[in-house]
Design a protein around this motif. Sequence first.
Motif, PDB file in Angstrom:
ATOM      1  N   PRO A  28       0.715  -1.304  -0.055  1.00 26.79           N
ATOM      2  CA  PRO A  28       0.025   0.130  -0.015  1.00 26.79           C
ATOM      3  C   PRO A  28       0.944   1.255  -0.054  1.00 26.79           C
ATOM      4  N   GLU A  29       0.126   2.306  -0.571  1.00 29.45           N
ATOM      5  CA  GLU A  29       0.980   3.483  -0.616  1.00 29.45           C
ATOM      6  C   GLU A  29       1.448   3.912   0.866  1.00 29.45           C
ATOM      7  N   SER A  30       0.644   3.697   1.673  1.00 29.45           N
ATOM      8  CA  SER A  30       1.126   4.511   3.024  1.00 29.45           C
ATOM      9  C   SER A  30       2.421   3.685   3.398  1.00 29.45           C
ATOM     10  N   THR A  31       2.655   2.386   3.257  1.00 26.25           N
ATOM     11  CA  THR A  31       3.673   1.965   3.828  1.00 26.25           C
ATOM     12  C   THR A  31       5.062   2.839   3.294  1.00 26.25           C
ATOM     13  N   ARG A  32       4.978   3.669   2.213  1.00 29.18           N
ATOM     14  CA  ARG A  32       6.237   4.325   1.843  1.00 29.18           C
ATOM     15  C   ARG A  32       6.438   5.429   2.868  1.00 29.18           C
ATOM     16  N   ASN A  33       5.316   6.163   3.507  1.00 31.10           N
ATOM     17  CA  ASN A  33       5.355   7.126   4.489  1.00 31.10           C
ATOM     18  C   ASN A  33       6.127   6.413   5.699  1.00 31.10           C
ATOM     19  N   LEU A  34       5.545   5.156   6.184  1.00 32.63           N
ATOM     20  CA  LEU A  34       6.013   4.462   7.242  1.00 32.63           C
ATOM     21  C   LEU A  34       7.550   4.352   7.118  1.00 32.63           C
TER      22      LEU A  34
HETATM   23  C1  LIG Z   1       1.756  10.020   3.270  1.00 27.89           C
HETATM   24  O1  LIG Z   1       2.133  11.326   4.128  1.00 27.89           O
HETATM   25  C2  LIG Z   1       1.774  12.592   3.353  1.00 27.89           C
HETATM   26  C3  LIG Z   1       2.305  13.803   4.097  1.00 27.89           C
HETATM   27  O2  LIG Z   1       2.370  13.492   5.538  1.00 27.89           O
HETATM   28  C4  LIG Z   1       0.268  12.706   3.468  1.00 27.89           C
HETATM   29  O3  LIG Z   1      -0.341  13.812   2.995  1.00 27.89           O
HETATM   30  C5  LIG Z   1      -0.096  11.543   2.957  1.00 27.89           C
HETATM   31  O4  LIG Z   1      -1.724  11.442   3.050  1.00 27.89           O
HETATM   32  C6  LIG Z   1      -0.061  10.182   3.263  1.00 27.89           C
HETATM   33  N1  LIG Z   1      -0.019   9.050   2.609  1.00 27.89           N
HETATM   34  C7  LIG Z   1      -0.616   8.191   2.958  1.00 27.89           C
HETATM   35  C8  LIG Z   1      -1.046   7.166   1.862  1.00 27.89           C
HETATM   36  O5  LIG Z   1      -1.058   7.977   4.255  1.00 27.89           O
END
Ligand SMILES: *[C@@H]1O[C@H](CO)[C@@H](O)[C@H](O)[C@H]1NC(C)=O
Length: 287
Positions: free
Chosen positions: A258-264
């Motif tokens: 998932p996209e969010s793992t890149r943030n993690l």
């Molecule tokens: C990733 O982090 C950015 C900046 O904090 C945020 O705007 C974005 O929604 C996050 N993406 C996900 C998929 O959580």
Amino acid sequence: MGAVSLVVLLGCCLLFVPIIAWSSDATLNDDVLGLIVFKANLRDPRDSLSSWNEDDSNPCKWVGVKCDNRTNRVTELNLEGLYLSGKIGRGLLQLRSLRMLSLSRNNFSGGISPDLLRIATLQSLDLSQNNLSGAIPDAFFAQCRSVRSVSLAGNRLSGEIPLSLSSCSKIASLNLSSNQFGGAIHSDVWSLNGLRSLDLSFNFFSGEIPAGIDKLYNLRTMSLRSNRLVGSLPANLGSCSQLNSVDLGQNLLSGELPESTRNLSACASLRLDRNSLTGESPTGSAR
Ligand SMILES: *[C@@H]1O[C@H](CO)[C@@H](O)[C@H](O)[C@H]1NC(C)=O
Ligand SMILES: *[C@@H]1O[C@H](CO)[C@@H](O)[C@H](O)[C@H]1NC(C)=O
Ligand SMILES: *[C@@H]1O[C@H](CO)[C@@H](O)[C@H](O)[C@H]1NC(C)=O
Ligand SMILES: *[C@@H]1O[C@H](CO)[C@@H](O)[C@H](O)[C@H]1NC(C)=O
Ligand SMILES: *[C@@H]1O[C@H](CO)[C@@H](O)[C@H](O)[C@H]1NC(C)=O
């Protein structure tokens, strides 16, 4: 008085003297009695508990025992690594002020008593690295109250995590690693929103990782490593903003990252090795 009645009388007194001695200082001796009963149920091959003497009405200097210095009640019992074996007996239930119990790194066997969390003051329970077996009794966690930390890691426990776990509203750390637990991880676990550390690694948990993990907004560390978890990664894994270590390696997870793992991965150590995940791997330790 005949000889027979004298013998009867003496017999009575001999029986009564110890009982009177036990009850003379009721509150203090609850602790002594509880500890002596606990000791009577175990084997102590190195005589580590030789200081535990029932003739001593103050247990506060006994090996492994700490007391509240105002009330003299036992608040901590730490018997880690003393080669003790046997069953964890009911004597401990007498310790009405106990806050911390650690029996870690011994050889205790048998099942987990359903009553152990009945000690209302208990905050920390560590039974890790023993030889306990069987399931966690269904109602075990129902009396969780002030409990903040539970470790049953490194035993031979099996069965599912009882639903009563959701009563542990103050729990911050749960470690069930390295047992033979199985079944699904129920989404109720995600309702424990004080949880900072969750370790369910090296078991046989199966099914999908349930939705709702983002409710654990205090979570710092999570390991579900080496289970039989299937399905995809939770889409909102990255929204647990405090997470600094996540290990989902060695499972049967599949699908796109998932996209969010890149943030993690920017802020956390993330291990996903030995699964069947596809997609761009986030920078960091994931494979
Ligand atoms: C990733 O982090 C950015 C900046 O904090 C945020 O705007 C974005 O929604 C996050 N993406 C996900 C998929 O959580
Ligand atoms: C009791 O213990 C507390 C904290 O452990 C300590 O600060 C205090 O000085 C102790 N009081 C006495 C009378 O020993
Ligand atoms: C552990 O306890 C069991 C009995 O419950 C005993 O058979 C075994 O020898 C003990 N193991 C060690 C290493 O003390
Ligand atoms: C664990 O306990 C069983 C009995 O329940 C005993 O046979 C076995 O030797 C124990 N294991 C160890 C490592 O002591
Ligand atoms: C869980 O317990 C095991 C065995 O005691 C230990 O090695 C591991 O570090 C613990 N996990 C966490 C997250 O503290």
